[in-house]
Design an enzyme around this catalytic site. Sequence first.
Site, PDB file in Angstrom:
ATOM      1  N   GLU A  92      -0.229 -26.148 -10.884  1.00 27.06           N
ATOM      2  CA  GLU A  92       0.797 -27.179 -11.029  1.00 27.06           C
ATOM      3  C   GLU A  92       1.654 -26.908 -12.261  1.00 27.06           C
ATOM      4  O   GLU A  92       2.842 -27.219 -12.284  1.00 27.06           O
ATOM      5  CB  GLU A  92       0.153 -28.570 -11.117  1.00 27.06           C
ATOM      6  CG  GLU A  92       1.160 -29.695 -10.968  1.00 27.06           C
ATOM      7  CD  GLU A  92       0.518 -31.067 -10.873  1.00 27.06           C
ATOM      8  OE1 GLU A  92       1.154 -31.967 -10.304  1.00 27.06           O
ATOM      9  OE2 GLU A  92      -0.611 -31.247 -11.379  1.00 27.06           O
TER      10      GLU A  92
ATOM     11  N   HIS B 251     -22.699 -14.196  -1.794  1.00 25.30           N
ATOM     12  CA  HIS B 251     -23.039 -13.986  -0.388  1.00 25.30           C
ATOM     13  C   HIS B 251     -21.853 -14.324   0.511  1.00 25.30           C
ATOM     14  O   HIS B 251     -22.029 -14.552   1.715  1.00 25.30           O
ATOM     15  CB  HIS B 251     -24.256 -14.833  -0.024  1.00 25.30           C
ATOM     16  CG  HIS B 251     -25.473 -14.466  -0.821  1.00 25.30           C
ATOM     17  ND1 HIS B 251     -26.369 -13.499  -0.412  1.00 25.30           N
ATOM     18  CD2 HIS B 251     -25.918 -14.906  -2.033  1.00 25.30           C
ATOM     19  CE1 HIS B 251     -27.319 -13.375  -1.326  1.00 25.30           C
ATOM     20  NE2 HIS B 251     -27.064 -14.213  -2.319  1.00 25.30           N
TER      21      HIS B 251
ATOM     22  N   LYS C   9       6.587 -35.922  -2.487  1.00 29.21           N
ATOM     23  CA  LYS C   9       6.498 -37.386  -2.457  1.00 29.21           C
ATOM     24  C   LYS C   9       7.735 -37.986  -1.789  1.00 29.21           C
ATOM     25  O   LYS C   9       7.643 -38.892  -0.956  1.00 29.21           O
ATOM     26  CB  LYS C   9       6.373 -37.932  -3.880  1.00 29.21           C
ATOM     27  CG  LYS C   9       5.066 -37.628  -4.582  1.00 29.21           C
ATOM     28  CD  LYS C   9       5.097 -38.210  -5.992  1.00 29.21           C
ATOM     29  CE  LYS C   9       3.850 -37.872  -6.778  1.00 29.21           C
ATOM     30  NZ  LYS C   9       3.918 -38.391  -8.176  1.00 29.21           N
TER      31      LYS C   9
END
Length: 545
Positions: free
Chosen positions: A351, A382, A510
């Site tokens: 960000e 793994h 937004k």
Amino acid sequence: MSRVTNTPEWQKLKEYSNKLPHMRELFATDSARFDKMSLKACGLFLDYSKNRVTEVVLGALFDLAKQAQLEARINAMFAGDIINTTEKRAVLHTALRAPNDAVVEVDGVNVVPEVHATLDKIESFVASITSGEWRGYTGKAITDIVSIGIGGSFLGPKIVTQALRPYWTGKLNCHFVANVDATSLVEKLKLVDPETTLFLMSSKSFGTQETLTNTLSARDWFLQSGASQADVAKHFAAVTSNVAKATDFGIDEANVFPMWDWVGGRYSLWSAIGLPIALMVGMDNYRALLAGARSMDEHFTSAPLAENMPVIMGLLSVWYGNFFNAQSHVVLTYDHYLRGLPAYFQQLDMESNGKSAMMDGETVDFSTGPVIWGGEGTNGQHAYHQLLHQGTALIPADFIMPLQSHNPLGEHHVQLASNCFGQTQALMQGRTYEEALAELAASNLSDDEKSLIARHKVMEGNKPSNTLLMDKLTPSTLGALIALYEHRTFVQGVIWDINSFDQWGVELGKTLGNDVLARLTADEDASALDSSSNALINLFRKGQI
């Protein structure tokens, strides 16, 4: 070329990047390499010897930092200068952990007294909750905290609370809600009792869509339990700049904690946003967290560049991103309590430095923020470690591990450490074709089969990593560790001459999201947007594909 890349310092580094020997050779020819390329500060130990650097390269990186006036930019941030120029704001999360006799001015006013007054208010609030003095609407003590936020007001407190589990007082349970997906809230509400639950709403504006939606639904749930609107004040508190909206909601003004516009969300855990941390671990431990971060601040502002941990880590990230085309960086925590840190550092770095415009608006012509990802050792060994060892992309790695475990059970911790150190060695050293062939010498395979399999077992090595150690995970060392990554992120932004403290990409999301919301709730079919968005909106309205 931009003014960043068209400098002698940048060009010199470009030249060096093309003629470095393999790290195996660097270690073989310098027995003191570890001593020269390791550093202790603020309860942390950094081994950066397993990097594709020489002393000459490091010197050139420090020259790049000087050319970018890094030290002056550091001083400007700590002094409260307006370094977030696009939003015309100071950047002073560091003031939140400053000592009470410090002077840090914003618009000519020392903000430190207000910071410490807020800390005192937090301490009183925590004491009233944990002592049982605070009572719910039926007279019962509070047992559960539901913290509602999003972004920095959610992730920081959640990850730190998780990391400091050994220091929980055991007096409260804490639940975190962020996603506007109702499932997140509903599942948490199944775990709590409205008579003994306190909701903590964190939103600077008291209007962040996800946070407000969740808080309104939480209040509805609370009122449906038989409580009245007047009882809301006994079960809701807020961290916000908008006191009027908080009190209109039903929260007592005495239980509204301040936020300041000179603290960005992703740096806000040091503010009253960190209230859930204090509630869970107590004020002494919360203050120790702040003190650990402050010690890193002091190191960052006082240590020479060549002995400065955040500077070294930030410059190494620039080195790989801009001169080796490394597009991602992996953070590997060899401690279960620290398993959430990669996600926190992901938000912090991506960000902050996911930018394509320089401070003067010029478009960058170089890579900026890498993808930050990672997970918990040894689980990753793994899974995605295969890519680290034999994939074609260069992915620098940070390994983080305490030397002492909070849970010293049998041989667990020594095995954990052996895996951590073994991974860094394997990434650096690799395995040659000749070594792989020698390992197969005693097998019953034919020579052709041995040769084929040996080629599949070759690992180039020369994969860079940092190893960060601490004696033990404590509030202080955690504070220093988080501040280290904050400052590392800032160093990168200075070198790239970008603003690490705005987030216009988030803001656009937004804005468009609100526009789509209006269309989702309208009566007529969507038609004003692009064909894909219109079709998706209409499918949602139908409720079936």
